[in-house]
Design a protein around this motif. Structure first.
Motif, mmCIF file in Angstrom:
data_model
loop_
_atom_site.group_PDB
_atom_site.id
_atom_site.type_symbol
_atom_site.label_atom_id
_atom_site.label_comp_id
_atom_site.label_asym_id
_atom_site.label_seq_id
_atom_site.Cartn_x
_atom_site.Cartn_y
_atom_site.Cartn_z
ATOM 1 N N GLU A 3 67.374 40.462 -29.760
ATOM 2 C CA GLU A 3 66.678 39.256 -29.371
ATOM 3 C C GLU A 3 65.915 38.604 -30.506
ATOM 4 O O GLU A 3 64.770 38.201 -30.383
ATOM 5 C CB GLU A 3 65.688 39.555 -28.235
ATOM 6 C CG GLU A 3 66.376 39.953 -26.953
ATOM 7 C CD GLU A 3 65.392 40.076 -25.819
ATOM 8 O OE1 GLU A 3 64.246 39.652 -25.964
ATOM 9 O OE2 GLU A 3 65.783 40.629 -24.801
ATOM 10 N N SER A 192 56.557 47.983 -26.038
ATOM 11 C CA SER A 192 57.242 47.979 -24.757
ATOM 12 C C SER A 192 58.083 49.250 -24.633
ATOM 13 O O SER A 192 57.753 50.278 -25.206
ATOM 14 C CB SER A 192 58.091 46.713 -24.632
ATOM 15 O OG SER A 192 58.560 46.552 -23.312
ATOM 16 N N ARG A 197 63.694 45.054 -19.734
ATOM 17 C CA ARG A 197 64.145 43.681 -19.489
ATOM 18 C C ARG A 197 64.839 43.563 -18.137
ATOM 19 O O ARG A 197 64.876 42.494 -17.533
ATOM 20 C CB ARG A 197 65.096 43.237 -20.603
ATOM 21 C CG ARG A 197 64.423 42.989 -21.939
ATOM 22 C CD ARG A 197 65.446 42.791 -23.024
ATOM 23 N NE ARG A 197 66.176 44.016 -23.299
ATOM 24 C CZ ARG A 197 67.263 44.094 -24.069
ATOM 25 N NH1 ARG A 197 67.751 42.987 -24.604
ATOM 26 N NH2 ARG A 197 67.855 45.239 -24.282
ATOM 27 N N THR A 200 62.282 44.586 -13.277
ATOM 28 C CA THR A 200 61.251 43.584 -13.021
ATOM 29 C C THR A 200 59.980 44.189 -12.433
ATOM 30 O O THR A 200 58.939 43.524 -12.404
ATOM 31 C CB THR A 200 61.789 42.507 -12.059
ATOM 32 O OG1 THR A 200 62.220 43.132 -10.840
ATOM 33 C CG2 THR A 200 62.958 41.756 -12.691
ATOM 34 N N HIS A 205 57.707 44.876 -18.406
ATOM 35 C CA HIS A 205 58.490 43.660 -18.172
ATOM 36 C C HIS A 205 57.564 42.474 -17.928
ATOM 37 O O HIS A 205 57.780 41.373 -18.457
ATOM 38 C CB HIS A 205 59.418 43.869 -16.978
ATOM 39 C CG HIS A 205 60.197 42.651 -16.585
ATOM 40 N ND1 HIS A 205 61.436 42.359 -17.110
ATOM 41 C CD2 HIS A 205 59.905 41.632 -15.724
ATOM 42 C CE1 HIS A 205 61.877 41.230 -16.597
ATOM 43 N NE2 HIS A 205 60.962 40.763 -15.752
ATOM 44 N N VAL A 206 56.534 42.688 -17.114
ATOM 45 C CA VAL A 206 55.600 41.616 -16.790
ATOM 46 C C VAL A 206 54.917 41.098 -18.051
ATOM 47 O O VAL A 206 54.805 39.890 -18.266
ATOM 48 C CB VAL A 206 54.550 42.100 -15.770
ATOM 49 C CG1 VAL A 206 53.482 41.031 -15.542
ATOM 50 C CG2 VAL A 206 55.219 42.459 -14.441
ATOM 51 N N GLU A 208 55.946 41.420 -21.232
ATOM 52 C CA GLU A 208 56.938 40.748 -22.087
ATOM 53 C C GLU A 208 57.178 39.312 -21.631
ATOM 54 O O GLU A 208 57.182 38.378 -22.442
ATOM 55 C CB GLU A 208 58.264 41.521 -22.077
ATOM 56 C CG GLU A 208 58.296 42.752 -22.953
ATOM 57 C CD GLU A 208 59.722 43.219 -23.211
ATOM 58 O OE1 GLU A 208 60.659 42.407 -23.020
ATOM 59 O OE2 GLU A 208 59.906 44.384 -23.608
ATOM 60 N N GLN A 209 57.409 39.138 -20.351
ATOM 61 C CA GLN A 209 57.701 37.807 -19.834
ATOM 62 C C GLN A 209 56.512 36.867 -19.988
ATOM 63 O O GLN A 209 56.673 35.680 -20.255
ATOM 64 C CB GLN A 209 58.124 37.897 -18.365
ATOM 65 C CG GLN A 209 59.443 38.613 -18.146
ATOM 66 C CD GLN A 209 60.570 37.971 -18.949
ATOM 67 O OE1 GLN A 209 60.803 36.760 -18.870
ATOM 68 N NE2 GLN A 209 61.289 38.780 -19.726
ATOM 69 N N TYR A 210 55.310 37.406 -19.831
ATOM 70 C CA TYR A 210 54.119 36.580 -19.972
ATOM 71 C C TYR A 210 53.959 36.105 -21.421
ATOM 72 O O TYR A 210 53.646 34.935 -21.672
ATOM 73 C CB TYR A 210 52.887 37.365 -19.545
ATOM 74 C CG TYR A 210 51.647 36.496 -19.433
ATOM 75 C CD1 TYR A 210 51.468 35.668 -18.341
ATOM 76 C CD2 TYR A 210 50.674 36.509 -20.421
ATOM 77 C CE1 TYR A 210 50.354 34.853 -18.228
ATOM 78 C CE2 TYR A 210 49.561 35.707 -20.326
ATOM 79 C CZ TYR A 210 49.399 34.890 -19.224
ATOM 80 O OH TYR A 210 48.292 34.077 -19.132
ATOM 81 N N LYS A 212 56.288 35.619 -23.585
ATOM 82 C CA LYS A 212 57.316 34.612 -23.859
ATOM 83 C C LYS A 212 57.032 33.309 -23.133
ATOM 84 O O LYS A 212 57.183 32.223 -23.704
ATOM 85 C CB LYS A 212 58.690 35.164 -23.460
ATOM 86 C CG LYS A 212 59.137 36.356 -24.289
ATOM 87 C CD LYS A 212 60.413 36.972 -23.735
ATOM 88 C CE LYS A 212 60.827 38.212 -24.521
ATOM 89 N NZ LYS A 212 62.028 38.863 -23.953
ATOM 90 N N ARG A 213 56.602 33.424 -21.871
ATOM 91 C CA ARG A 213 56.388 32.235 -21.059
ATOM 92 C C ARG A 213 55.239 31.381 -21.600
ATOM 93 O O ARG A 213 55.290 30.148 -21.544
ATOM 94 C CB ARG A 213 56.101 32.664 -19.622
ATOM 95 C CG ARG A 213 56.066 31.531 -18.611
ATOM 96 C CD ARG A 213 56.176 32.070 -17.204
ATOM 97 N NE ARG A 213 55.138 33.025 -16.874
ATOM 98 C CZ ARG A 213 55.356 34.285 -16.542
ATOM 99 N NH1 ARG A 213 56.581 34.785 -16.532
ATOM 100 N NH2 ARG A 213 54.356 35.085 -16.230
ATOM 101 N N SER A 278 62.103 40.645 -31.113
ATOM 102 C CA SER A 278 62.029 41.928 -30.427
ATOM 103 C C SER A 278 62.894 42.930 -31.174
ATOM 104 O O SER A 278 63.996 42.594 -31.607
ATOM 105 C CB SER A 278 62.517 41.802 -28.978
ATOM 106 O OG SER A 278 61.746 40.868 -28.266
#
Length: 373
Positions: A3, A192, A197, A200, A205-206, A208-210, A212-213, A278
């Motif tokens: 990634e 991580s 990935r 969920t 995962h939470v 990581e997504q935060y 990125k978001r 990543s």
């Protein structure tokens, strides 16, 4: 390596680096690697006195030949039972813009030096220093009163999920917001785990997504199972009972040395070009647990056996040995990932980041031989 995405250039960062969970296996390795690189290191932990006392014992030689039960042998970060439903709209940093040349597009971060200013006129947050020159500060994700002082003078953070934390929406997420928006932090390196990935429910995962978001300037490291599990979690099984009992079945694992993870973290925290990327960190050899037992047999000079067990049997045995419920769940998740072959593939991520090959299992066992005698 996975990634890899393009990332903005950043200005040279000269502030301190806060290492959360610094008393744990990986955290301590990161502190050591950063101190060796000459960085200003802030070692954040719930009980700084234990670290300082251990350092004093080691400096005086009274700990020679002993296997400490405290800071140096804490468990690697595992995956708690559940993750919260996180609402990104609660973070005001979604608005475009930022301060300074190093601001990441789309995320408004604090002004340079804000972390240092936050501590002005107050008692020093440090409670001592380590032998390697790191400053030790009290830090607890569950105690927000410790956050500002731990972040004073900091522009980078090494972030991990402690095994006891399941609700990152009330702990790590608000901490990320405070670090970026109030304390002038310019990069977060998040520890991580493999396979998150696609999981969920995992708190990793939470987070990581935060990151990125919200377009937080970040780097993600996903290390495989640590070799140190053999010298900490399963030390007594090997030393006293000459066996490794795990719910790993016939899985193969590309184990990693925490010291290698520490060196990788130091690289991505101290050189440009890693924002938004990543990295999957695995060893360069894939081993089954019978092979690990065979290597231990050769190093220790006595038979070591591997016994595959079920998760239920493993949980029952661990509970009898005093392992907490969250820790049992965290370990079960690791070996579930191993059985699904998510930790089996070796790679050269460590070699590419550090310029050195990953530590071999045999080399690790020989270096730590006294642990199991």
């Amino acid at each position: 390596m996975t990634e890899q995405t393009s990332s903005p250039r950043r200005t040279v960062l000269t502030g301190g680096i806060l290492v959360t969970g610094a008393s744990g296996t990986v955290g301590r390795a990161v502190v050591d690697a950063l101190a060796e690189a000459g960085e200003t290191v802030i070692a954040g932990m719930r009980d700084p006195r234990a670290w300082i006392a251990e350092g004093a014992r080691r400096a005086s030689g009274t700990a020679a030949g002993q296997q400490p039960a405290g800071p140096g042998t804490a468990r690697p970060a595992g995956k708690p039972l559940r993750a919260p439903n996180q609402k990104p709209s609660r973070n005001p940093a979604h608005k475009p813009g930022g301060h300074g040349a190093s601001a990441s597009p789309g995320r408004m971060i604090g002004r340079p030096g804000a972390g240092a200013a936050a501590g002005a006129g107050r008692p020093a947050a440090a409670t001592g220093t380590t032998g390697g020159g790191a400053t030790v500060r009290a830090f607890d994700f569950a105690d927000r009163s410790t956050w500002a002082r731990a972040l004073a003078g900091v522009d980078r953070v090494f972030l991990l999920v402690p095994p006891t934390i399941g609700n990152v929406g009330r702990t790590l997420i608000p901490f990320i917001d405070q670090a970026m928006e109030e304390s002038g932090v310019r990069q977060i390196v998040f520890l991580s785990a493999p396979g998150v990935r696609f999981d969920t429910r995992s708190p990793h995962h939470v987070v990581e997504q935060y990151l990125k978001r919200t377009r937080t300037p970040h780097t993600i490291l996903r290390p495989n199972v640590l070799m140190q599990t053999l010298s900490t979690l399963y030390r007594d099984d090997i030393r006293l009972r000459s066996e490794i009992v795990l719910p790993a079945g016939g899985a193969r694992v590309a184990f990693v040395d925490a010291a290698d993870v520490g060196r990788c973290a130091a690289r991505v925290l101290t050189e440009p070009g890693h924002l938004g990327k990543s990295y999957s960190l695995a060893g360069e050899e894939s081993l089954s647990f019978p092979q690990v037992a065979e290597s231990l047999t050769g190093v220790l000079g006595r038979p070591i056996r591997y016994t595959a067990t079920t998760e239920a049997e493993f949980a029952e045995l661990a509970a009898k040995q005093g392992v907490t419920g969250p820790d049992i769940a965290a370990q079960a998740r690791w070996y579930r990932a191993a059985r699904r072959r998510l930790t089996a593939l070796p790679n050269r991520g460590i070699r590419r980041l550090t310029g050195r090959p990953a530590t071999t299992m045999r080399g690790f066992l020989e270096e730590h031989r006294q642990t199991w005698l």
